[in-house]
Enzyme design. Structure first.
Site, PDB file in Angstrom:
ATOM      1  CE  LYS A  26      -3.802  -0.291   2.106  1.00  0.00           C
ATOM      2  NZ  LYS A  26      -4.815  -0.532   3.156  1.00  0.00           N
ATOM      3  NE  ARG A  96      -6.906   3.937   4.571  1.00  0.00           N
ATOM      4  CZ  ARG A  96      -8.073   3.540   4.068  1.00  0.00           C
ATOM      5  NH1 ARG A  96      -8.237   2.278   3.753  1.00  0.00           N
ATOM      6  NH2 ARG A  96      -9.058   4.383   3.900  1.00  0.00           N
ATOM      7  N   GLY A 105      -8.162  -7.490   4.304  1.00  0.00           N
ATOM      8  CA  GLY A 105      -9.015  -7.621   5.473  1.00  0.00           C
ATOM      9  C   GLY A 105      -8.392  -8.335   6.652  1.00  0.00           C
ATOM     10  CG  MET A 107      -2.676  -7.404   9.220  1.00  0.00           C
ATOM     11  SD  MET A 107      -1.002  -6.959   8.747  1.00  0.00           S
ATOM     12  CE  MET A 107      -1.209  -6.640   7.008  1.00  0.00           C
ATOM     13  NE  ARG A 340      -5.095  -4.476  -2.554  1.00  0.00           N
ATOM     14  CZ  ARG A 340      -5.555  -4.728  -1.333  1.00  0.00           C
ATOM     15  NH1 ARG A 340      -4.757  -4.605  -0.284  1.00  0.00           N
ATOM     16  NH2 ARG A 340      -6.811  -5.096  -1.158  1.00  0.00           N
ATOM     17  CG  HIS A 457     -13.866 -10.338   4.234  1.00  0.00           C
ATOM     18  ND1 HIS A 457     -14.236 -11.626   4.554  1.00  0.00           N
ATOM     19  CD2 HIS A 457     -12.566 -10.224   4.595  1.00  0.00           C
ATOM     20  CE1 HIS A 457     -13.211 -12.247   5.107  1.00  0.00           C
ATOM     21  NE2 HIS A 457     -12.195 -11.436   5.138  1.00  0.00           N
ATOM     22  NE  ARG A 569      -0.125 -44.926  -7.242  1.00  0.00           N
ATOM     23  CZ  ARG A 569      -0.472 -43.637  -7.148  1.00  0.00           C
ATOM     24  NH1 ARG A 569      -0.005 -42.903  -6.163  1.00  0.00           N
ATOM     25  NH2 ARG A 569      -1.283 -43.089  -8.029  1.00  0.00           N
ATOM     26  NE  ARG A 625       5.144 -48.762  -6.099  1.00  0.00           N
ATOM     27  CZ  ARG A 625       4.588 -47.912  -5.239  1.00  0.00           C
ATOM     28  NH1 ARG A 625       5.287 -46.878  -4.790  1.00  0.00           N
ATOM     29  NH2 ARG A 625       3.334 -48.053  -4.865  1.00  0.00           N
ATOM     30  CD  GLU A 777      10.250 -46.540  -2.026  1.00  0.00           C
ATOM     31  OE1 GLU A 777       9.210 -46.030  -1.585  1.00  0.00           O
ATOM     32  OE2 GLU A 777      10.251 -47.474  -2.835  1.00  0.00           O
ATOM     33  CB  SER A 796      11.370 -42.873 -10.033  1.00  0.00           C
ATOM     34  OG  SER A 796      10.242 -42.061  -9.813  1.00  0.00           O
ATOM     35  N   GLY A 798      10.925 -41.565  -4.656  1.00  0.00           N
ATOM     36  CA  GLY A 798       9.649 -41.686  -3.950  1.00  0.00           C
ATOM     37  C   GLY A 798       9.715 -40.843  -2.699  1.00  0.00           C
ATOM     38  CG  ASN A 800       4.640 -39.471  -1.055  1.00  0.00           C
ATOM     39  OD1 ASN A 800       4.769 -38.253  -1.069  1.00  0.00           O
ATOM     40  ND2 ASN A 800       3.835 -40.113  -1.883  1.00  0.00           N
ATOM     41  CB  CYS A 863       7.004 -41.158  -8.868  1.00  0.00           C
ATOM     42  SG  CYS A 863       7.815 -42.299  -7.725  1.00  0.00           S
ATOM     43  CE1 TYR A 883       9.564 -39.241 -13.967  1.00  0.00           C
ATOM     44  CE2 TYR A 883      11.517 -39.668 -15.289  1.00  0.00           C
ATOM     45  CZ  TYR A 883      10.576 -40.096 -14.364  1.00  0.00           C
ATOM     46  OH  TYR A 883      10.659 -41.360 -13.840  1.00  0.00           O
TER      47      TYR A 883
END
Length: 914
Positions: A26, A96, A105, A107, A340, A457, A569, A625, A777, A796, A798, A800, A863, A883
């Site tokens: 602002k 402000r 909205g 603050m 803005r 809002h 999978r 896999r 993994e 690849s 994994g 997770n 992956c 990739y």
């Protein structure tokens, strides 16, 4: 001494539009507009740095910075010819917030600061308008009391609404000057009752209190929640903008409004916004009154409309982006209060970027960088089915504030939304939303308000989040207390209670009773297709694949632009109703011959699945896999079996028949039920593991039961031969999961290669290319990647499981204490949503570098679901992967994130400002 306070106004400014870090968004906009000679009320900005200093200094502004503020105030007073607190010609100011990144909205703001029992009389005399003066004073007491003194807003609302009822006034503007004086007296009594001291009359003390309260609002609950949602750092702080007041509530020739240079919901190039005559800015955004469309301003005051249109058009060309602006008209004179970069929906962001390229405002590269990849999510999800809409009751039509389909059960409070959303989709229904509703708005599928406009809002926040919203549906009566919605149609009242289904069309503003069907969006047409083609140009050779287990998902992935399958999978195929019986038979087998018998029944099913994937991908690689999860997942739960065995002796014939039905596929009959259950429990007990995610799974299954790997390899290559003979190009890539080192990989690779050569030789297709690689993994696999790459043709990641095993953190159990970690900032982000680059990322980087040293042509991808998260995608690009692979619906997001990475690396800051 370092500068902390920056003046603006009167055609000059200490700062400029590039100083968002220091001045906030602002303050930077005010400085830039002042330099452009636009009509900006003068003022000064206290820098964002002071916010951090304030908290570091035990919630106090150091004396030297306070003196710098006072010097700026004296300059402002001189420019205005007024003085703060003066009994004859008082200066009134607004205070402000203004962070670097827009937080609409979240603050706090205080208007009309400088009024007290004496200066309000001076304002009466100066304006010759008692109603205006007392309206300003009552607003100031309420805002100051709420923001600075922490008195709940509804306590003031009760007094104000009571006076409206007493005066029989429908609108706020129906109250007279005498009515407002009664409101003021009630407000002052409330303040003294709540705080123990009278409302502050010293204007300088008011300014200091307001300044400090705005700083404190940086850490209010809604601001913290918003920053967490949008990944905005806590240490940026907010600036404070102190600006001379101009008054839109001075009478019928005054007004206030907000607007956009283009439609922020659709992206259409139209002058867009709203205004209210005889009002202040809070009236427009709060939704208390429904404003007029900005086009009506041309009839109301043609000269001001033209000046506003010219000014904002110039600002858009200057910033080369859509501008969100605020303005006030005082006695027919225009003042610009803010500009803005405007928040916009995903569809609007794409359209605006494409059309600005066509208009020559930006180039294609800038267009690609302009759109937040996460916003694409809004274009890829379902919309209401037109046929389904015809079967439902159209309750009302409001304003199409944020596009998209929302179908859910009705809730009336933000807290209820959070609770109910755990078990069902919800639509949050309110008279109007307030900033404190942010936690409920985040989880809701859609928002419906009975009041407010396109810049209320609810509308602004929903567009930023990509949540469908219908605002200002005035035909809808919302009773939040009794938790009921009612609409009168053709003389008949229709009521919906909490838990009833509601469907919203955020693109048309329609509200339907009932549960509508939805249809998928088409990502291959219109401006999205053009935009994504530009992204792909800049992405170059960095690929984006999809995680897909069945042909239907593979086809969807291709529609979204996937260039292959990065993870199939195979275990998901075994859970199908026609296969689980054979899978369980294989697991329960006590010898290899019996296992092979069951596997032979699964072979043609797997072959058919793989053939479907190869056909769908037609020339793109397919990474398959081998079996990964522990075998107990395919059998009944141990605890359920133990209960059934325990209750069997006491079961009546009805219960026994239920058990027979449950265990029929294991050969259960009433006469042998005990034997079947006992044998089954014994086998499940044998397979039971204390920590199955770190136990007998992945390549370890294939090493123990090589016939499983052999069957899957045979299905893969027989499917490849079958599809290749039909003239389609197939590129199989077989992935061995959960290896800890090269020896495990080699054991499984030998089986795959032996079967592949046998199948391909028999078909006369020895030249068919395939790869055998592995999933990284386990930390040890990453640490020994150089050795693994001598045998593996691709990696690849994994991520997770790599995140779980590196951090020693269960993804499922983390949710139990995730909130504590977020609140204490232990983790910058959920490590299962955003890749932990400092820890897990270093293992990935090391594995990539060492793998490539051992094998220069090593194909490397990711992956885990991190493959569709923009920051993680950019990391993958930087460390040199080939990739990323993610769920089909996140493929466009990954494509855009990869393009942004290819253009200029990590663009997270640029994305937040867009």
């Amino acid at each position: 001494m370092k500068k902390h306070v920056y003046l603006f106004g009167n055609g000059t400014a200490d700062g400029d539009g590039k100083m968002k870090d220091t001045l906030g968004g602002k303050g930077a906009g005010l400085a830039e507009m002042s330099r452009a000679k636009l009509p900006v009320p003068p003022g000064f900005t206290i820098s964002t740095e002071v916010c951090n200093i304030y908290f570091q200094n035990n919630n106090a502004v150091p004396p030297e910075i306070h003196e710098e503020m006072l010097a700026a105030l004296r300059t402002l007073e001189k420019r205005m010819g007024q003085k703060l607190g003066d009994v004859e010609n008082p200066l009134l100011v607004s205070v402000r917030s203004g962070a670097k990144f827009s937080m609409p909205g979240m603050m706090d703001t205080i208007l009309n600061l400088g009024l007290n029992d004496v200066t309000v009389k001076a304002l009466v005399a100066k304006s010759n308008n008692p109603r205006f003066a007392y309206d300003c004073y009552r607003r100031f007491i309420q805002m100051y009391g709420n923001v600075v003194l922490d008195i709940p807003k509804h306590d003031f609302d009760e007094i104000f609404d009571g006076q409206k009822k007493k005066a029989k006034a429908k609108l706020d503007t129906g109250l007279t000057a005498d009515d407002l004086q009664e409101v003021i007296a009630g407000y002052k009594k409330l303040v003294e009752k709540k705080t123990g001291v009278p409302f502050p009359q010293d204007a300088m003390a008011q300014l200091q209190g307001a300044r400090d309260a705005v700083f404190r609002s940086w850490f209010n609950d809604r601001a913290k929640h918003y920053r967490k949602m949008n990944q905005i750092p806590d240490d940026l702080g907010t600036a404070v903008n102190v600006q001379a007041m101009v008054f839109g509530n001075l009478g019928e020739t005054s007004a206030t409004g907000v607007g956009f240079t283009r439609n922020p919901a659709t992206g259409e190039k139209v002058f867009y916004g709203e205004f209210l005559e005889n009002a202040q800015g809070e009236d427009v955004v709060s939704g208390v009154r429904t404003p007029h469309e900005i086009s009506e301003l041309e009839k109301w005051n043609p000269a001001v409309y033209k000046q506003l249109l010219d000014s904002t058009t110039m600002l858009e060309k200057h910033y080369r982006d859509v501008q969100d602006f605020e303005y006030t008209i005082q006695d027919g004179k225009l003042y610009m209060l803010q500009t803005r970069n405007g928040k916009r929906t995903g569809p609007a962001a794409i359209r605006i970027a494409v059309e600005m390229v066509e208009e020559g405002l930006i180039n294609k590269k800038e267009a690609v960088l302009r759109v937040d990849p996460q916003q694409l999510d809004q274009l890829l999800h379902p919309v209401l089915d037109p046929a389904s809409k015809k079967t439902l009751t159209l309750l009302a039509k409001g304003l199409p504030a944020s596009p998209g389909a929302a179908v859910g059960t009705v809730v009336f409070t933000a807290d209820d939304a959070v609770e109910k959303a755990k078990t069902a989709p919800v639509v949050l229904v309110r008279k109007e939303t307030v900033p404190d509703d942010i936690h409920g708005m985040e989880v809701a599928k859609g928002i419906l308000t009975s009041r407010g406009g396109m810049t209320s809002h609810a509308a602004v926040v929903c567009r930023g989040m990509g949540t469908p919203c219908v605002a200002g549906a005035e035909a809808v009566t919302v009773s939040e207390h009794s938790k009921e919605v009612s609409v009168t149609l053709n003389g008949k009242t229709i009521k919906l209670k909490e838990g009833d289904w509601l469907s919203l069309d955020g693109s048309t503003g329609e509200v339907f009773a009932g549960k509508a069907n939805t249809i998928d969006a088409d990502p291959s047409s219109g401006v999205l297709a053009s935009f994504m083609s530009w992204a792909d140009e800049f992405r170059g050779g960095f690929g984006v694949r999809a995680n897909a287990d069945i042909p239907r998902d593979a086809q969807a992935a291709r529609r979204f632009g996937a260039e292959g399958i990065g993870l199939c999978r195979t275990e998901h195929m075994f859970f199908a109703e026609d296969r689980i019986e054979h899978m369980q038979a294989m697991i329960l087998a006590r010898d290899e011959k019996s296992r092979r018998k069951a596997l032979n029944k699964l072979l043609p099913m797997q072959r058919r699945d793989f053939a479907g994937l190869f056909v769908a991908m037609d020339g793109f690689p397919v990474v398959i896999r081998t079996l990964d999860p522990p075998l107990h997942e395919f059998l009944p739960k141990r605890e359920d079996l133990m209960v059934d065995v325990a209750v069997l002796p006491y079961a009546d014939i009805k219960k026994k028949r239920e058990l027979v039905a449950t265990y029929a596929r294991f050969g259960a009959e009433v006469k042998n039920l005990k034997t079947v259950l006992t044998d089954l429990l014994k086998r499940v007990e044998e397979l039971h593991e204390f920590n199955p995610m770190l136990g007998h799974r992945g390549c370890r299954l294939g090493i123990t039961y090589p016939e499983i790997t052999e069957m899957q390899a045979r299905a893969i290559f027989e499917a490849a031969v079958q599809v290749a003979k039909k003239g389609k190009k197939v590129i199989p890539e077989v992935m061995i999961p959960l290896i800890g080192g090269v020896k495990e990989f080699v054991d499984q690779k030998q089986i795959v290669v032996r079967v592949a050569e046998e199948v391909l030789a028999k078909a006369g297709m020895k030249d068919l290319k395939y790869l055998v690689g592995t999933m990284i993994e386990i930390p040890r696999a990453a640490l020994t990647a150089g050795d693994v790459a001598k045998e593996a043709e691709f990696f690849s990641f994994g991520t997770n499981d790599l995140t779980q095993t590196t951090m020693g953190l269960s993804r499922d159990d983390y949710t139990k204490f995730q909130k504590d970690y977020q609140d204490k900032k232990i983790f910058a982000n959920d490590p299962f949503a955003v890749l932990d680059q400092e820890g897990v990322g270093q293992l990935v980087k090391m594995a990539v570098e060492n793998g490539r040293k051992a094998r220069k042509d090593l194909e490397i991808g990711i992956c885990g679901e991190h493959g569709g998260e923009p920051n993680s995608v950019q990391f993958c690009y930087r460390v040199g992967m080939n990739y990323v692979s993610c769920s089909p619906y996140r493929v466009p997001i990954a494509r855009l994130a990869a393009a942004q990475a290819a253009i200029s690396g990590d663009k997270s800051e640029a994305m937040r400002t867009a």
